[in-house]
Design a protein around this motif. Structure first.
Motif, PDB file in Angstrom:
ATOM      1  N   ASP A  56     -51.349  27.308 -13.601  1.00  0.00           N
ATOM      2  CA  ASP A  56     -52.135  28.538 -13.507  1.00  0.00           C
ATOM      3  C   ASP A  56     -51.296  29.739 -13.908  1.00  0.00           C
ATOM      4  OD1 ASP A  56     -54.476  30.168 -12.620  1.00  0.00           O
ATOM      5  OD2 ASP A  56     -52.953  30.974 -11.271  1.00  0.00           O
ATOM      6  N   CYS A  57     -51.931  30.669 -14.635  1.00  0.00           N
ATOM      7  CA  CYS A  57     -51.252  31.896 -15.078  1.00  0.00           C
ATOM      8  C   CYS A  57     -52.061  33.121 -14.662  1.00  0.00           C
ATOM      9  CB  CYS A  57     -51.062  31.871 -16.588  1.00  0.00           C
ATOM     10  SG  CYS A  57     -50.072  30.504 -17.200  1.00  0.00           S
ATOM     11  N   SER A  58     -52.627  33.092 -13.460  1.00  0.00           N
ATOM     12  CA  SER A  58     -53.555  34.138 -13.027  1.00  0.00           C
ATOM     13  C   SER A  58     -52.975  35.141 -12.057  1.00  0.00           C
ATOM     14  CB  SER A  58     -54.795  33.494 -12.374  1.00  0.00           C
ATOM     15  OG  SER A  58     -55.437  32.608 -13.244  1.00  0.00           O
ATOM     16  N   ILE A  59     -51.772  34.899 -11.564  1.00  0.00           N
ATOM     17  CA  ILE A  59     -51.206  35.806 -10.558  1.00  0.00           C
ATOM     18  C   ILE A  59     -50.607  37.036 -11.231  1.00  0.00           C
ATOM     19  CG2 ILE A  59     -49.399  36.120  -8.836  1.00  0.00           C
ATOM     20  CD1 ILE A  59     -51.609  34.511  -7.722  1.00  0.00           C
ATOM     21  N   PHE A  60     -51.097  38.189 -10.819  1.00  0.00           N
ATOM     22  CA  PHE A  60     -50.586  39.491 -11.253  1.00  0.00           C
ATOM     23  C   PHE A  60     -49.925  40.109 -10.027  1.00  0.00           C
ATOM     24  CE2 PHE A  60     -50.717  43.775 -13.002  1.00  0.00           C
ATOM     25  CZ  PHE A  60     -50.721  43.587 -14.372  1.00  0.00           C
ATOM     26  N   PRO A  61     -48.593  40.017  -9.901  1.00  0.00           N
ATOM     27  CA  PRO A  61     -47.925  40.336  -8.639  1.00  0.00           C
ATOM     28  C   PRO A  61     -47.695  41.822  -8.377  1.00  0.00           C
ATOM     29  CG  PRO A  61     -46.346  39.521 -10.211  1.00  0.00           C
ATOM     30  CD  PRO A  61     -47.683  39.475 -10.892  1.00  0.00           C
ATOM     31  N   THR A  62     -48.711  42.614  -8.641  1.00  0.00           N
ATOM     32  CA  THR A  62     -48.710  44.034  -8.291  1.00  0.00           C
ATOM     33  C   THR A  62     -50.155  44.511  -8.355  1.00  0.00           C
ATOM     34  OG1 THR A  62     -47.726  46.200  -8.772  1.00  0.00           O
ATOM     35  CG2 THR A  62     -48.317  44.822 -10.668  1.00  0.00           C
ATOM     36  N   ASN A  63     -50.389  45.756  -8.006  1.00  0.00           N
ATOM     37  CA  ASN A  63     -51.754  46.267  -7.996  1.00  0.00           C
ATOM     38  C   ASN A  63     -52.301  46.428  -9.411  1.00  0.00           C
ATOM     39  OD1 ASN A  63     -51.914  46.548  -5.160  1.00  0.00           O
ATOM     40  ND2 ASN A  63     -50.751  48.449  -5.260  1.00  0.00           N
ATOM     41  N   ARG A  64     -53.611  46.193  -9.559  1.00  0.00           N
ATOM     42  CA  ARG A  64     -54.282  46.413 -10.833  1.00  0.00           C
ATOM     43  C   ARG A  64     -55.765  46.585 -10.561  1.00  0.00           C
ATOM     44  NH1 ARG A  64     -54.052  44.036 -15.449  1.00  0.00           N
ATOM     45  NH2 ARG A  64     -56.060  43.301 -16.185  1.00  0.00           N
ATOM     46  N   ALA A  65     -56.469  47.148 -11.554  1.00  0.00           N
ATOM     47  CA  ALA A  65     -57.882  47.477 -11.372  1.00  0.00           C
ATOM     48  C   ALA A  65     -58.725  46.243 -11.078  1.00  0.00           C
ATOM     49  CB  ALA A  65     -58.417  48.191 -12.617  1.00  0.00           C
ATOM     50  N   HIS A  66     -58.401  45.107 -11.701  1.00  0.00           N
ATOM     51  CA  HIS A  66     -59.248  43.917 -11.585  1.00  0.00           C
ATOM     52  C   HIS A  66     -58.592  42.804 -10.788  1.00  0.00           C
ATOM     53  CE1 HIS A  66     -60.972  45.635 -15.486  1.00  0.00           C
ATOM     54  NE2 HIS A  66     -61.815  45.882 -14.521  1.00  0.00           N
ATOM     55  N   GLY A  67     -57.858  43.147  -9.772  1.00  0.00           N
ATOM     56  CA  GLY A  67     -57.254  42.102  -8.960  1.00  0.00           C
ATOM     57  C   GLY A  67     -55.831  42.437  -8.615  1.00  0.00           C
ATOM     58  N   GLY A  68     -54.978  41.459  -8.756  1.00  0.00           N
ATOM     59  CA  GLY A  68     -53.582  41.656  -8.400  1.00  0.00           C
ATOM     60  C   GLY A  68     -53.318  41.282  -6.952  1.00  0.00           C
ATOM     61  N   ILE A  69     -52.164  40.673  -6.725  1.00  0.00           N
ATOM     62  CA  ILE A  69     -51.713  40.345  -5.368  1.00  0.00           C
ATOM     63  C   ILE A  69     -50.363  41.013  -5.206  1.00  0.00           C
ATOM     64  CG2 ILE A  69     -51.132  38.488  -3.750  1.00  0.00           C
ATOM     65  CD1 ILE A  69     -53.016  36.666  -5.290  1.00  0.00           C
ATOM     66  N   SER A  70     -50.391  42.222  -4.684  1.00  0.00           N
ATOM     67  CA  SER A  70     -49.207  43.076  -4.699  1.00  0.00           C
ATOM     68  C   SER A  70     -48.058  42.517  -3.873  1.00  0.00           C
ATOM     69  CB  SER A  70     -49.561  44.480  -4.199  1.00  0.00           C
ATOM     70  OG  SER A  70     -50.071  44.431  -2.877  1.00  0.00           O
ATOM     71  N   ASN A  71     -48.372  41.711  -2.860  1.00  0.00           N
ATOM     72  CA  ASN A  71     -47.297  41.181  -2.006  1.00  0.00           C
ATOM     73  C   ASN A  71     -46.918  39.751  -2.368  1.00  0.00           C
ATOM     74  OD1 ASN A  71     -49.634  39.957  -1.122  1.00  0.00           O
ATOM     75  ND2 ASN A  71     -49.188  40.183   1.067  1.00  0.00           N
ATOM     76  N   PHE A  72     -47.316  39.292  -3.554  1.00  0.00           N
ATOM     77  CA  PHE A  72     -46.881  37.958  -3.969  1.00  0.00           C
ATOM     78  C   PHE A  72     -45.365  37.967  -4.062  1.00  0.00           C
ATOM     79  CE2 PHE A  72     -46.332  34.336  -6.885  1.00  0.00           C
ATOM     80  CZ  PHE A  72     -47.136  33.399  -6.238  1.00  0.00           C
TER      81      PHE A  72
END
Length: 283
Positions: A143-159
């Motif tokens: 999987d290449c779906s984790i965006f480890p910071t804030n973003r308009a369409h998702g993101g997991i900032s505390n990853f």
């Protein structure tokens, strides 16, 4: 380790915008996929580099020749969903139907198992982590779906990390290749794809690349299409995000591919000793 990937969609597949949301809406726009794909193929050929292509099932159904050419040229194919909708706007049942259809469309053309995935807009976040269970259910391994910071369409900032790891959720595990981050003016920021790559000067991208042991890129055919039409109902901010930097994005990518070595996701998977990878449990 620098990984080169492209999300294969049409130039009008802009998320969270009224006039570009559904298949009916898409019918009002001209197709530019063939000329834009030819441009990408030429860039890769000129630089003798491999890449992974995350393709929409919609593209496979409408333009099967595009998918066939990607496969015939020897590039790895993953899925980018079927209808390019934000994952967190779906129920799990709707998400699974979309995922299943995309896999079917792609596998039917290339005759190979689809094992890699990227969510449209990186739209897996805390509210829809069930998506990882669905990916596992339908045979996705990378999987290449984790965006480890804030973003308009998702993101997991505390990853916890922005490097390849084993992601575990509710008893299922996937190999996760998150987007890489860097620190710019004290803020965790992205530089390796999409609007971020178009926004930043190449000197900064090159400098940050030298400091990075891992880079996960994400480009779209539209990122290199300086002549694409303007979508009128986008806000001023969205127009800036969608159109800024189109004129020199290809040049910047060519410079990047010349200055650094890139591989595809399949090669990266084979090079990693997964027995020593970090295990990240997410809930």
């Amino acid at each position: 380790m620098n990984i080169l990937t492209f999300d294969i969609e049409e130039w009008f597949h802009i998320l969270d915008n009224k006039s570009t949301k559904t298949e009916v809406d898409w019918g009002q726009y001209e197709s530019r996929i063939h000329k834009n794909m030819d441009r990408i193929f030429k860039i890769l050929e000129d630089n003798d580099v491999d890449a992974t292509f995350f393709c929409l099932g919609w593209v496979a159904k409408k333009y099967p020749e595009v998918i066939k050419k990607i496969d015939e040229l020897g590039y790895e194919i993953g899925t980018h969903s079927n209808l390019h909708q934000l994952a967190y706007e779906m129920t799990q049942k709707e998400y699974e139907e979309d995922l299943k259809q995309s896999i079917y469309e792609l596998e039917d053309i290339i005759g190979k198992k689809i094992i890699s995935y990227r969510a449209p807009g990186f739209s897996i976040k805390k509210d829809n982590l069930w998506a990882f269970e669905s990916l596992h259910k339908f045979g996705i391994k990378n999987d290449c779906s984790i965006f480890p910071t804030n973003r308009a369409h998702g993101g997991i900032s505390n990853f916890a990390i922005s490097e390849p790891c084993i992601l575990v959720h509710n008893g299922v595990s996937l190999k996760e290749f998150p987007i890489n981050t860097t620190n710019i003016l004290g803020k965790k920021t992205i530089f390796s794809g999409g609007g971020y790559f178009r926004l930043f000067p190449y000197s900064l991208i090159k400098s940050k690349s030298k400091q990075s042991q891992y880079i996960m890129t994400y480009f779209h055919p539209r990122d290199f299409d300086k002549n694409q039409p303007l979508i009128d109902d986008l806000s001023i901010f969205r127009k800036f995000k969608s159109y800024y930097g189109l004129n020199n994005c290809e040049k910047k990518l060519r410079n990047w591919l010349n200055d650094f070595n890139f591989i595809d996701l399949k090669q990266a998977d084979g090079l990693i000793d997964w027995s020593k990878a970090n295990i990240i449990e997410i809930s």
